[in-house]
Design a protein around this motif. Structure first.
Motif, mmCIF file in Angstrom:
data_model
loop_
_atom_site.group_PDB
_atom_site.id
_atom_site.type_symbol
_atom_site.label_atom_id
_atom_site.label_comp_id
_atom_site.label_asym_id
_atom_site.label_seq_id
_atom_site.Cartn_x
_atom_site.Cartn_y
_atom_site.Cartn_z
ATOM 1 N N THR A 81 -13.535 -2.674 -1.992
ATOM 2 C CA THR A 81 -13.998 -3.623 -2.054
ATOM 3 C C THR A 81 -15.578 -2.826 -2.852
ATOM 4 O O THR A 81 -16.658 -2.365 -2.778
ATOM 5 N N CYS B 288 -14.062 -5.414 -6.522
ATOM 6 C CA CYS B 288 -15.228 -6.788 -6.427
ATOM 7 C C CYS B 288 -15.077 -6.824 -7.848
ATOM 8 O O CYS B 288 -14.775 -8.146 -7.545
ATOM 9 N N LEU C 129 -9.748 -11.268 -0.393
ATOM 10 C CA LEU C 129 -10.324 -9.706 -0.750
ATOM 11 C C LEU C 129 -10.121 -8.757 0.942
ATOM 12 O O LEU C 129 -11.286 -9.583 1.367
ATOM 13 N N THR D 278 -12.109 -6.454 2.097
ATOM 14 C CA THR D 278 -13.245 -5.673 1.930
ATOM 15 C C THR D 278 -12.873 -3.739 3.062
ATOM 16 O O THR D 278 -12.486 -3.836 3.467
ATOM 17 N N LEU E 278 -20.349 -10.976 -2.690
ATOM 18 C CA LEU E 278 -19.087 -10.886 -1.595
ATOM 19 C C LEU E 278 -19.309 -12.732 -0.872
ATOM 20 O O LEU E 278 -18.654 -13.319 -0.112
ATOM 21 N N ALA F 141 -17.251 -15.880 -0.987
ATOM 22 C CA ALA F 141 -16.679 -16.688 0.426
ATOM 23 C C ALA F 141 -17.213 -18.618 0.535
ATOM 24 O O ALA F 141 -16.142 -19.287 0.731
ATOM 25 N N LEU G 153 -12.532 -13.673 3.056
ATOM 26 C CA LEU G 153 -12.646 -12.401 2.813
ATOM 27 C C LEU G 153 -12.139 -11.550 4.384
ATOM 28 O O LEU G 153 -11.783 -12.080 5.055
ATOM 29 N N LEU H 76 -15.132 -7.073 9.059
ATOM 30 C CA LEU H 76 -15.253 -8.088 7.832
ATOM 31 C C LEU H 76 -16.947 -7.994 7.969
ATOM 32 O O LEU H 76 -18.056 -7.659 7.247
#
Length: 421
Positions: free
Chosen positions: A173, A178, A193, A195, A252, A256, A262, A280
């Motif tokens: 990220t 991103c 994604l 992170t 982010l 979501a 995520l 996360l």
């Protein structure tokens, strides 16, 4: 311009990107004969390693290459990839740059002998402007994934239609990860994604682009030697934000809400699944905290200087993870994009200028080998080093050192031999 094998030059600049061209401009202004070697074409890094919708994350007014500041109609906008390439090409045509394209330097030895794909040349001084983004870094973990999954590095990504149909995992990220995740998300692809610890920054705050505030506050002029944690500053990950569609935050949590999946940091992988750390929430909170901390500094600056700036409500998280996903089954995943950065490859440079990590040792680009310089390194001296906004200052500084050494060489050369120690 063609390369003449066996020729000798006062200065050779290796690399024809913005750093190399800025150095050449200052050398030209001072009348220093030199050569610029470019392995591909001017702008090739932007042309070949950026996706189709890529744009700058700093406003166009920060494009301040020496003698060639941005003068287009959108100073507060963000140039697209092809516009960036055109800007560099126009810059290379704006002065008589002694540029040789399509010639790669393959070796640098004692005596500043530079081997190239078209013969060798020698120089009195050498400036290495090869940039920090040389070899894509992909963890060995990638070898464990099944062959049914297409794997790309972020530098290979072009657009959502360039990949197989199916769900996509983006790992990392930083800015690239991103922005690529957003590109895929806006195209309607299912995105997972993964992170990391990268921070984020708001695009606008209290009536201005945050970059404009930081510029006004003097942040971009602050030298690396003004920080206590030099290594932490020099190797930190860039904040994620975007200039897309006029510029906006990358949130982010909002992604979501809109269906992007995520995960915490990737810790393991095999033929059937990817597994993640339970961090996360920590990663999201950290990114938000950095962004809000920058706003705090802007608030303090506004108050201290009596600046009339509109008040603005602070960010409130729009989504919180209800759980920390431990794993993702690979079944159904068509593509994994590794947004895991780059590493340097200086193996062709056979001179003692590197530390135990393989990083060039220097002070503002000046190495311990007299006559050898680097330019374009992240935080070489300021945040803008190597970027369109600050590379001109680094180039000017190095060319001053180059001309000082040349003056010393000429002075010694003019002495009677018996007086030279």
């Amino acid at each position: 311009m063609q390369l003449t094998g066996g020729a000798h030059y006062p200065v050779v600049v290796v690399g024809g990107g913005q750093a190399g061209l800025a150095t050449s401009w200052h050398l030209t202004r001072r009348g220093v004969d030199h050569l610029v070697l470019e392995a591909d074409r001017v702008g090739s890094e932007w042309r070949n390693r950026r996706w189709d919708s890529f744009c700058l994350v700093t406003p166009n007014w920060q494009c301040r290459l020496p003698g060639f500041p941005y003068d287009g109609p959108a100073a507060d906008g963000f140039m697209l990839r092809d516009e960036i390439v055109a800007y560099l090409e126009d810059y290379s045509r704006s002065y008589d740059v002694p540029l040789v394209e399509g010639v790669r330097a393959t070796g640098l030895d004692d005596g500043f002998r530079i081997a190239t794909t078209q013969g060798a040349v020698t120089a009195d001084q050498v400036v290495l402007a090869t940039g920090p983004y040389q070899v894509p870094r992909i963890p060995r973990m990638a070898e464990r994934l099944p062959t049914t999954v297409t794997q790309l590095h972020s530098s290979q990504y072009k657009n959502p239609d360039h990949m197989p149909a199916g769900e996509v995992v983006v790992i990392g990220t930083g800015q690239s990860g991103c922005q690529i995740a957003e590109d895929l998300h806006l195209a309607g692809r299912t995105v997972h994604l993964v992170t990391g610890s990268a921070p984020r920054v708001a695009r606008f705050y209290r009536g201005r682009d945050v970059v404009a505030w930081l510029d006004l506050m003097g942040y971009y002029a602050k030298g690396i030697d003004e920080f206590d944690d030099v290594d932490a500053v020099r190797f930190r990950v860039n904040h994620y934000v975007t200039g897309r569609d006029g510029g906006r935050d990358i949130d982010l949590r909002k992604f979501a809400l809109e269906g992007m999946k995520l995960y915490g940091r990737l810790v393991d992988a095999d033929q059937t699944s990817l597994r993640f750390a339970q961090d996360l929430s920590k990663n999201l909170d950290h990114a938000d905290a950095v962004s809000e901390g920058i706003k705090d500094s802007i608030d303090a600056f506004v108050a201290a200087n009596g600046i009339d700036a509109p008040d603005e409500d602070r960010y409130r998280p729009v989504w919180e993870p209800s759980s920390e996903p431990e794993a993702l089954e690979i079944k159904g995943i068509s593509t994994v994009i590794w947004s895991t950065g780059f590493r340097r490859d200086d193996s062709w440079i056979r001179l003692p200028v590197f530390d135990g990590r393989g990083y060039p040792t220097h002070h503002r680009g000046v190495t311990s080998v007299p006559g050898l310089y680097f330019i374009g390194l992240p935080w070489q001296y300021t945040w803008g080093s190597g970027r369109f906004g600050g590379v001109a200052d680094d180039a000017r500084y190095l060319v001053e050192r180059i001309t000082e050494q040349r003056a010393g060489m000429h002075w010694i050369a003019g002495l009677p031999r018996k007086t030279v120690a």
